[in-house]
Design a protein around this motif. Structure first.
Motif, mmCIF file in Angstrom:
data_model
loop_
_atom_site.group_PDB
_atom_site.id
_atom_site.type_symbol
_atom_site.label_atom_id
_atom_site.label_comp_id
_atom_site.label_asym_id
_atom_site.label_seq_id
_atom_site.Cartn_x
_atom_site.Cartn_y
_atom_site.Cartn_z
ATOM 1 N N ALA A 72 0.881 -1.023 -0.022
ATOM 2 C CA ALA A 72 0.017 -0.086 -0.130
ATOM 3 C C ALA A 72 0.857 1.208 -0.100
ATOM 4 O O ALA A 72 0.322 2.361 -0.364
ATOM 5 C CB ALA A 72 -0.968 -0.064 1.218
ATOM 6 N N ARG A 73 2.118 1.182 0.499
ATOM 7 C CA ARG A 73 3.142 2.488 0.579
ATOM 8 C C ARG A 73 3.355 2.706 -0.905
ATOM 9 O O ARG A 73 3.333 4.083 -1.297
ATOM 10 C CB ARG A 73 4.348 1.906 1.313
ATOM 11 N N VAL A 74 3.657 1.900 -1.873
ATOM 12 C CA VAL A 74 3.681 2.149 -3.159
ATOM 13 C C VAL A 74 2.458 2.838 -3.715
ATOM 14 O O VAL A 74 2.558 3.885 -4.447
ATOM 15 C CB VAL A 74 4.000 0.920 -3.871
ATOM 16 N N PHE A 75 1.312 2.323 -3.631
ATOM 17 C CA PHE A 75 0.141 2.904 -4.107
ATOM 18 C C PHE A 75 -0.076 4.388 -3.529
ATOM 19 O O PHE A 75 -0.285 5.092 -4.347
ATOM 20 C CB PHE A 75 -1.155 2.064 -3.614
ATOM 21 N N LEU A 76 0.088 4.649 -2.400
ATOM 22 C CA LEU A 76 -0.292 5.718 -1.800
ATOM 23 C C LEU A 76 0.702 6.774 -1.683
ATOM 24 O O LEU A 76 0.457 8.056 -1.788
ATOM 25 C CB LEU A 76 -0.819 5.458 -0.094
ATOM 26 N N LEU A 77 2.097 6.410 -1.745
ATOM 27 C CA LEU A 77 3.110 7.413 -1.429
ATOM 28 C C LEU A 77 3.911 7.654 -2.753
ATOM 29 O O LEU A 77 4.723 8.511 -2.998
ATOM 30 C CB LEU A 77 4.007 6.977 -0.265
ATOM 31 N N GLU A 78 3.612 6.585 -3.957
ATOM 32 C CA GLU A 78 4.423 6.877 -5.009
ATOM 33 C C GLU A 78 3.743 7.211 -6.333
ATOM 34 O O GLU A 78 4.107 7.647 -7.214
ATOM 35 C CB GLU A 78 5.059 5.505 -5.425
ATOM 36 N N GLU A 79 2.447 6.942 -6.215
ATOM 37 C CA GLU A 79 1.284 7.327 -7.259
ATOM 38 C C GLU A 79 0.130 8.205 -6.693
ATOM 39 O O GLU A 79 0.088 8.346 -5.378
ATOM 40 C CB GLU A 79 0.861 6.043 -7.920
ATOM 41 N N ARG A 80 -0.626 8.701 -7.494
ATOM 42 C CA ARG A 80 -1.796 9.415 -7.036
ATOM 43 C C ARG A 80 -3.078 9.014 -7.685
ATOM 44 O O ARG A 80 -3.982 9.752 -7.902
ATOM 45 C CB ARG A 80 -1.678 11.147 -7.396
ATOM 46 N N TYR A 81 -3.138 7.821 -8.201
ATOM 47 C CA TYR A 81 -4.469 7.234 -8.627
ATOM 48 C C TYR A 81 -5.527 7.038 -7.635
ATOM 49 O O TYR A 81 -5.228 6.670 -6.415
ATOM 50 C CB TYR A 81 -4.267 5.467 -9.157
ATOM 51 N N SER A 82 -6.768 7.212 -7.950
ATOM 52 C CA SER A 82 -7.972 6.932 -6.883
ATOM 53 C C SER A 82 -7.847 5.584 -6.486
ATOM 54 O O SER A 82 -7.504 5.002 -7.658
ATOM 55 C CB SER A 82 -9.122 7.606 -8.031
ATOM 56 N N THR A 83 -8.498 5.323 -5.732
ATOM 57 C CA THR A 83 -9.023 4.040 -5.411
ATOM 58 C C THR A 83 -10.392 3.813 -6.061
ATOM 59 O O THR A 83 -11.247 4.737 -5.966
ATOM 60 C CB THR A 83 -8.952 3.685 -3.810
ATOM 61 N N VAL A 84 -10.628 2.622 -6.297
ATOM 62 C CA VAL A 84 -11.966 2.390 -7.204
ATOM 63 C C VAL A 84 -12.813 1.350 -6.223
ATOM 64 O O VAL A 84 -12.194 -0.005 -6.113
ATOM 65 C CB VAL A 84 -11.790 1.946 -8.708
ATOM 66 N N LEU A 85 -13.933 1.545 -5.891
ATOM 67 C CA LEU A 85 -14.464 0.663 -4.909
ATOM 68 C C LEU A 85 -14.926 -0.773 -5.625
ATOM 69 O O LEU A 85 -15.011 -1.712 -4.939
ATOM 70 C CB LEU A 85 -15.635 1.314 -4.471
ATOM 71 N N THR A 86 -15.025 -0.619 -6.995
ATOM 72 C CA THR A 86 -15.454 -1.865 -7.553
ATOM 73 C C THR A 86 -14.188 -2.797 -8.018
ATOM 74 O O THR A 86 -14.348 -3.738 -8.653
ATOM 75 C CB THR A 86 -16.322 -1.445 -8.920
ATOM 76 N N MET A 87 -12.929 -2.271 -7.468
ATOM 77 C CA MET A 87 -11.728 -3.211 -8.013
ATOM 78 C C MET A 87 -11.316 -3.754 -6.842
ATOM 79 O O MET A 87 -9.949 -4.222 -6.582
ATOM 80 C CB MET A 87 -10.783 -2.155 -8.596
ATOM 81 N N VAL A 88 -11.917 -4.035 -5.807
ATOM 82 C CA VAL A 88 -11.609 -4.894 -4.435
ATOM 83 C C VAL A 88 -10.849 -6.182 -4.890
ATOM 84 O O VAL A 88 -9.604 -6.512 -4.220
ATOM 85 C CB VAL A 88 -12.645 -5.155 -3.462
ATOM 86 N N ALA A 89 -11.506 -6.906 -5.686
ATOM 87 C CA ALA A 89 -10.645 -8.246 -6.088
ATOM 88 C C ALA A 89 -9.387 -8.023 -6.753
ATOM 89 O O ALA A 89 -8.458 -8.642 -6.446
ATOM 90 C CB ALA A 89 -11.701 -8.820 -7.031
ATOM 91 N N THR A 90 -9.202 -6.986 -7.568
ATOM 92 C CA THR A 90 -8.051 -6.626 -8.174
ATOM 93 C C THR A 90 -6.922 -5.937 -7.156
ATOM 94 O O THR A 90 -5.736 -6.651 -7.085
ATOM 95 C CB THR A 90 -8.153 -5.438 -9.225
ATOM 96 N N TYR A 91 -7.392 -5.398 -6.319
ATOM 97 C CA TYR A 91 -6.439 -4.882 -5.107
ATOM 98 C C TYR A 91 -5.911 -6.094 -4.231
ATOM 99 O O TYR A 91 -5.081 -5.907 -3.960
ATOM 100 C CB TYR A 91 -7.095 -3.770 -4.203
ATOM 101 N N ALA A 92 -6.815 -7.018 -4.196
ATOM 102 C CA ALA A 92 -6.389 -8.083 -3.236
ATOM 103 C C ALA A 92 -5.088 -8.717 -3.797
ATOM 104 O O ALA A 92 -4.297 -9.322 -3.288
ATOM 105 C CB ALA A 92 -7.641 -9.179 -3.142
#
Length: 394
Positions: free
Chosen positions: A346-366
């Protein structure tokens, strides 16, 4: 797509009002006149620059009124052909923006302005439909959650580093002053240098307090995204509730209190929040009478006597009475805990990029959260998709 055929009964009146507002602006039909080279010769009209936001035009004409449309095409997201008094015009959402198009636009200035004005009026009539449509998407959690974690964290780091620079510079000046006073026999010169070496400089503490405030601003935001990336928050209503709630609620959504060290760390980080951050945020008066003193024969006495303070780790006294390095140590521990173990990607997602989180992509995030490498692979793929969409490279 909602489609005009799927409208609930209460929206039928809104659709009728929008159609009346459009008047001669209609969906294209077999009698609509056009030239054989229309698509090659069509150009942007000046009037089209006054069209409402592209999504409102699309929702009005396609979702509410059921106008036929096509797309995407290269550099074009969608095209809606229109009939205006028997002649073909198109509304297109291109890479360079939304526009109204027709061959030889200078010859159709009056008509183009009338079309844009009619669409503007119909858009106002359709406001209840737009509200309903947005509510439907939220209920289905088909929403993106804006991610500002990176700039918020950068603000915190900037303020913290600035505070540290002040502390280091002050210590250097004090050390130089002490060296200069050693062996001096001139009392007046010695006293001046001694006072300079012991002078309290508040700027570092001011910046340190601002850094603490910035840290909690960042964590208020980042903890929600961390909960989404872990699949602990999956609906828009949950996000809205967390966003409106307190910091502890966000902690509980993203982190597990039963995890080793979590309870102790929570107590320590709350001590910083309650004793410092909240004190300043609420006007530096405190909520327990910290700013009050009562009169006595012994002199002025603080209302908040030591036996009533409770487990306060950091406090205000004469001036600012806290060790910024100690506070920063707690913040460092908490940040490390946020991204410890399975949460590291999650550090990579939150501190290296600025893409929104998408609530319908929970399976992809897993899948992406399985490792830092998986997250980087996902972000490269996702970044390519975002770039193609932004460039309309279909």
């Amino acid at each position: 797509m909602i489609g005009a055929h799927a409208l609930p009964p209460e929206m039928e009146l809104i659709r009728a009002k929008a159609l009346r507002a459009l008047r001669d602006v209609r969906s294209v039909h077999h009698n609509t006149r056009t030239s054989s080279d229309f698509w090659a010769d069509a150009q942007r009209t000046d009037a089209g620059r006054r069209l409402p936001e592209y999504y409102l035009v699309y929702f009005l004409l396609v979702e509410l009124l059921g106008f036929p449309h096509k797309g995407p095409e290269e550099k074009v997201a969608w095209t809606i052909p229109l009939d205006y008094r028997g002649k073909l015009y198109t509304i297109e959402h291109r890479k360079m923006g939304l526009g109204l198009f027709i061959p030889d636009p200078d010859a159709h200035v009056t008509e183009a302005n009338e079309i844009v004005n009619r669409i503007g009026k119909a858009t106002k009539e359709a406001q209840p439909f737009f509200n309903w449509l947005a509510d439907q998407q939220v209920v289905q959690s088909a929403v993106n959650v804006a991610n500002h974690s990176q700039p918020l964290h950068q603000r915190y780091k900037y303020l913290r580093e600035s505070a540290q620079a002040h502390f280091d510079a002050a210590e250097q000046r004090q050390a130089e002053s002490r060296v200069a006073t050693e062996g001096m026999t001139d009392l007046s010169g010695w006293l001046k240098l001694h006072l300079l070496g012991t002078r309290f400089e508040p700027e570092g503490d001011w910046l340190a307090l601002s850094a603490v405030e910035a840290f909690f601003s960042w964590t208020e935001h980042a903890l929600i995204h961390l909960a989404i990336l872990q699949g602990r928050v999956t609906t828009a209503s949950q996000v809205a509730t967390l966003a409106a709630g307190d910091w502890v609620g966000k902690f509980n959504a993203a982190l597990d209190r039963t995890e080793k060290g979590a309870a102790t760390l929570l107590d320590r980080i709350l001590a910083v929040r309650q004793d410092l951050r909240n004190h300043v945020a609420h006007g530096a008066f405190g909520k327990q009478g910290e700013a009050l003193s009562f009169h006595s024969s012994a002199g002025a006495v603080p209302v908040l006597l030591p036996h009533r303070t409770g487990p306060r780790h950091f406090r205000f006294g004469n001036g600012l009475d806290f060790d910024a390095r100690q506070v920063f140590g707690v913040l460092d521990e908490f940040e490390a805990f946020m991204f410890a173990g399975a949460r590291a990607p999650a550090r990579v997602f939150l501190l290296e990029e600025r893409y929104s989180t998408v609530l319908t992509m929970v399976a992809t995030y897993a899948i992406a959260m399985q490792s830092t490498n998986e997250m980087r692979d996902f972000l490269r793929h996702w970044g390519d998709q975002v770039d193609r969409s932004a460039n309309m490279d279909w």
